[in-house]
Design a protein around this motif. Sequence first.
Motif, PDB file in Angstrom:
ATOM      1  N   LEU A 126     -74.759 -70.330-120.680  1.00 13.15           N
ATOM      2  CA  LEU A 126     -75.778 -71.039-119.913  1.00 13.15           C
ATOM      3  C   LEU A 126     -75.255 -71.402-118.526  1.00 13.15           C
ATOM      4  N   ASP A 127     -76.101 -72.051-117.733  1.00 14.05           N
ATOM      5  CA  ASP A 127     -75.647 -72.585-116.453  1.00 14.05           C
ATOM      6  C   ASP A 127     -74.524 -73.587-116.707  1.00 14.05           C
ATOM      7  N   ASN A 128     -73.663 -73.761-115.733  1.00 15.69           N
ATOM      8  CA  ASN A 128     -72.469 -74.590-115.896  1.00 15.69           C
ATOM      9  C   ASN A 128     -72.844 -76.067-116.019  1.00 15.69           C
ATOM     10  N   PRO A 129     -72.624 -76.685-117.205  1.00 14.67           N
ATOM     11  CA  PRO A 129     -73.002 -78.097-117.359  1.00 14.67           C
ATOM     12  C   PRO A 129     -72.142 -79.028-116.502  1.00 14.67           C
ATOM     13  N   PHE A 130     -70.910 -78.614-116.195  1.00 16.20           N
ATOM     14  CA  PHE A 130     -70.022 -79.455-115.393  1.00 16.20           C
ATOM     15  C   PHE A 130     -70.472 -79.520-113.937  1.00 16.20           C
ATOM     16  N   ALA A 131     -71.053 -78.442-113.448  1.00 16.22           N
ATOM     17  CA  ALA A 131     -71.576 -78.439-112.080  1.00 16.22           C
ATOM     18  C   ALA A 131     -72.909 -79.177-111.999  1.00 16.22           C
ATOM     19  N   LEU A 132     -73.731 -79.058-113.045  1.00 17.23           N
ATOM     20  CA  LEU A 132     -75.065 -79.653-113.036  1.00 17.23           C
ATOM     21  C   LEU A 132     -75.033 -81.162-113.279  1.00 17.23           C
ATOM     22  N   ALA A 133     -74.130 -81.628-114.121  1.00 20.74           N
ATOM     23  CA  ALA A 133     -74.134 -83.036-114.536  1.00 20.74           C
ATOM     24  C   ALA A 133     -74.112 -84.016-113.373  1.00 20.74           C
ATOM     25  N   PRO A 134     -73.230 -83.867-112.359  1.00 29.11           N
ATOM     26  CA  PRO A 134     -73.229 -84.845-111.269  1.00 29.11           C
ATOM     27  C   PRO A 134     -74.544 -84.898-110.494  1.00 29.11           C
ATOM     28  N   GLU A 135     -75.227 -83.765-110.380  1.00 33.35           N
ATOM     29  CA  GLU A 135     -76.529 -83.755-109.698  1.00 33.35           C
ATOM     30  C   GLU A 135     -77.540 -84.600-110.454  1.00 33.35           C
ATOM     31  N   LEU A 136     -77.567 -84.444-111.778  1.00 36.26           N
ATOM     32  CA  LEU A 136     -78.519 -85.203-112.586  1.00 36.26           C
ATOM     33  C   LEU A 136     -78.163 -86.693-112.605  1.00 36.26           C
ATOM     34  N   VAL A 137     -76.865 -86.987-112.643  1.00 36.25           N
ATOM     35  CA  VAL A 137     -76.430 -88.390-112.598  1.00 36.25           C
ATOM     36  C   VAL A 137     -76.899 -89.044-111.305  1.00 36.25           C
TER      37      VAL A 137
END
Length: 263
Positions: A126-137
């Motif tokens: 899937l898309d990288n959860p480590f890259a996406l998480a800070p954006e959502l936070v």
Amino acid sequence: MKVLFMGDVVGKPGLLAVRTLLPRLIGRHSVDLVIANAENSEGGAGISPESAEQLLASEVNLLTSGNHFWTKKQILPWVEENPHLLLRPANYPKGAPGRGHTVIQTPDGRKLGVINLEGRVFMKPLDNPFALAPELVAELRKQTNCILVDMHCEATSEKNAMGAHLDGKVSAVVGTHTHVQTADERILPGGTAFITDVGMCGPLDSVIGIRKELSVERFLTLRHNQYEVAKNLVYLQGVVIDINEQTGKARSIERVREQLPGT
């Protein structure tokens, strides 16, 4: 704010455990909000509108999920109508049905942001959860300092890495998917509550919720068979997290493990 997060609800035994045991746990721990991972609530794999609604009727405020979200196709139109009641992992490709983060609130208006992520080790690319998480936070922090992350994945290393990645940025990172409750609950140095896996709501006399005989047969023969949910030693497992609403830091995290009477 006290949040009860319950591990993967497995089939009818898990649904019964939640319906029976949750009210007393809410009272005992003075719980403000309840979240449950529901991805195995329909027959041990997937979610149906019926299983989702049973959990929501049992005082659960929000449902998260994981890779089995897509198993029962009938959930797709339901989640389109109820995107803030059931999350799917946020790092599925753009255009996937549903949503991966939301804000829920207590009756008196206190808010909790929730993010659902899926890991990639031994799982889908899937898309990288480590890259996406800070954006959502960052998006959720516009509404609240209190944020919980459901990290749904196989590898304990990936769950621990997400905890380290988000330490001090979110209130809690809780691991789901493997159905085995770990004993490593703690507050990380930055104030984030963490546990590698919260466990499951389902039968412990099983192989992660499924009848032992069927799982052993699959390992012996390497052939697919139809899984059936076991019935004995049914437990509700999860964690209660106490969050400082001003700072968003966790004060404590406590494991919950309660047996359904008669099992």
